[in-house]
Design a protein around this motif. Structure first.
Motif, PDB file in Angstrom:
ATOM      1  N   SER A  44       0.880  -1.154  -0.185  1.00 32.12           N
ATOM      2  CA  SER A  44       0.033  -0.046  -0.057  1.00 32.12           C
ATOM      3  C   SER A  44       0.829   1.120   0.124  1.00 32.12           C
ATOM      4  O   SER A  44       1.953   1.238   0.536  1.00 32.12           O
ATOM      5  N   LEU A  45       0.384   2.409  -0.542  1.00 31.84           N
ATOM      6  CA  LEU A  45       0.814   3.529  -0.561  1.00 31.84           C
ATOM      7  C   LEU A  45       0.086   4.395   0.079  1.00 31.84           C
ATOM      8  O   LEU A  45      -0.936   4.574  -0.305  1.00 31.84           O
ATOM      9  N   GLU A  46       0.607   5.419   1.144  1.00 33.71           N
ATOM     10  CA  GLU A  46       0.028   6.247   1.834  1.00 33.71           C
ATOM     11  C   GLU A  46       0.491   7.766   2.030  1.00 33.71           C
ATOM     12  O   GLU A  46       1.836   7.777   1.544  1.00 33.71           O
ATOM     13  N   TRP A  61       0.842  -9.579  -6.964  1.00 30.44           N
ATOM     14  CA  TRP A  61       1.255  -8.940  -6.142  1.00 30.44           C
ATOM     15  C   TRP A  61      -0.014  -7.521  -6.215  1.00 30.44           C
ATOM     16  O   TRP A  61      -0.198  -7.089  -7.452  1.00 30.44           O
ATOM     17  N   VAL A  62      -0.634  -7.284  -5.240  1.00 27.05           N
ATOM     18  CA  VAL A  62      -1.525  -5.746  -5.332  1.00 27.05           C
ATOM     19  C   VAL A  62      -0.836  -4.743  -4.768  1.00 27.05           C
ATOM     20  O   VAL A  62      -0.187  -4.597  -3.666  1.00 27.05           O
ATOM     21  N   ILE A  63      -1.173  -3.696  -5.526  1.00 24.02           N
ATOM     22  CA  ILE A  63      -0.655  -2.302  -5.141  1.00 24.02           C
ATOM     23  C   ILE A  63      -1.769  -1.400  -4.976  1.00 24.02           C
ATOM     24  O   ILE A  63      -2.440  -1.191  -6.091  1.00 24.02           O
ATOM     25  N   CYS A  64      -1.862  -0.842  -3.646  1.00 27.05           N
ATOM     26  CA  CYS A  64      -3.006  -0.039  -3.388  1.00 27.05           C
ATOM     27  C   CYS A  64      -2.657   1.347  -2.911  1.00 27.05           C
ATOM     28  O   CYS A  64      -2.005   1.661  -2.193  1.00 27.05           O
ATOM     29  N   LEU A  91      -3.802  -6.662   6.552  1.00 30.13           N
ATOM     30  CA  LEU A  91      -2.995  -5.764   6.429  1.00 30.13           C
ATOM     31  C   LEU A  91      -1.782  -5.801   5.277  1.00 30.13           C
ATOM     32  O   LEU A  91      -1.668  -7.180   4.903  1.00 30.13           O
ATOM     33  N   PRO A  92      -1.379  -4.722   4.861  1.00 34.28           N
ATOM     34  CA  PRO A  92      -0.292  -4.885   3.756  1.00 34.28           C
ATOM     35  C   PRO A  92       1.059  -5.836   4.195  1.00 34.28           C
ATOM     36  O   PRO A  92       1.258  -5.632   5.467  1.00 34.28           O
ATOM     37  N   ASP A  93       1.747  -6.240   3.470  1.00 35.32           N
ATOM     38  CA  ASP A  93       2.933  -6.695   3.608  1.00 35.32           C
ATOM     39  C   ASP A  93       4.069  -5.535   4.071  1.00 35.32           C
ATOM     40  O   ASP A  93       5.188  -5.405   4.675  1.00 35.32           O
ATOM     41  N   ARG A  94       3.833  -4.602   3.081  1.00 35.65           N
ATOM     42  CA  ARG A  94       4.692  -3.405   3.076  1.00 35.65           C
ATOM     43  C   ARG A  94       3.836  -2.158   2.953  1.00 35.65           C
ATOM     44  O   ARG A  94       3.197  -1.812   1.925  1.00 35.65           O
ATOM     45  N   THR A  95       4.003  -1.132   3.648  1.00 33.96           N
ATOM     46  CA  THR A  95       3.235   0.152   3.361  1.00 33.96           C
ATOM     47  C   THR A  95       4.408   1.259   3.099  1.00 33.96           C
ATOM     48  O   THR A  95       5.061   1.392   4.067  1.00 33.96           O
TER      49      THR A  95
END
Length: 209
Positions: free
Chosen positions: A8-10, A92-95, A129-133
């Motif tokens: 995820s990108l925040e 892979w999911v990129i949100c 939850l994402p693996d990496r944010t």
């Protein structure tokens, strides 16, 4: 089959999340990784319908509590229809935004207890939850100027909130990253776009096949 990874990108307004989601997907595709690009609120048919309710109208259209419930409902559909199936298929999911945005915008800035938001997340999305944010960081005033230049009079009801609100959002994201260093990676979003993408790839080295 190896299960996919969830990224995820925040960040606050104007941090360049949408641009970097696409750039990261392209970079991973070059490495032979099958990606799904999605966003919140939205990503599935039902969630996109809720997105229209959330993003349009006056800033006071919904209270923070109502927003939290709508986001939780949209996320539940998104996870069920898009995210989990893709992960189970090895993609892979990129949100572009996920639960941490709700924690920052409706939680810290909106005055709702973090535990209540995470409880909703546990029910609606089974706590996924994402693996990496990646937290794209930049000063709130810089982000606001970028967002204003990008959106003009078409800014959504969150972007139109006052500077104090956006300052609280920025501080919330920073606090989340400090409290969960295993999941979060902070990326300086004031760098050129290509450097931001490269920094994200470097911060993914331990997850890349």
């Amino acid at each position: 089959m190896t299960k996919g990874r969830f990224l995820s990108l925040e960040g606050g307004e104007g941090a360049g999340k949408s641009t970097q989601v696409r750039a990261l997907a392209a970079a991973l595709a070059e490495r032979g990784i099958d990606t799904v690009v999605t966003r919140e609120p939205g990503g599935s048919e039902g969630a996109e319908a809720i997105r229209a309710l959330l993003m349009q109208g006056d800033t006071t259209r919904w209270s923070a509590r109502a927003e939290a419930l709508l986001f939780a409902a949209a996320r539940a559909d998104h996870v069920e229809k898009v995210i989990r199936p893709a992960l189970d298929a090895g993609r892979w999911v990129i949100c572009d935004r996920y639960i941490d945005s709700t924690r920052a915008y409706q939680g810290v800035a909106g005055g709702i207890d973090d535990a209540a938001i995470l409880m909703l997340h546990g029910f609606g999305a089974s706590g996924l939850l994402p693996d990496r944010t990646f937290l794209l960081t930049l000063p709130a005033d810089v982000g606001a100027a970028r967002a204003a230049a990008r959106d003009g009079t078409a800014a959504d009801r969150f972007a139109r909130r006052d500077p104090g609100f956006h300052g609280a959002v920025t501080a919330a994201f920073d606090a989340f990253a400090v409290s969960d260093p295993e999941r979060f990676r902070q990326i300086d979003a004031t760098m050129p776009a290509s450097a931001v993408t490269a920094a994200m790839l470097d911060a993914l080295a331990d997850l890349l096949p």
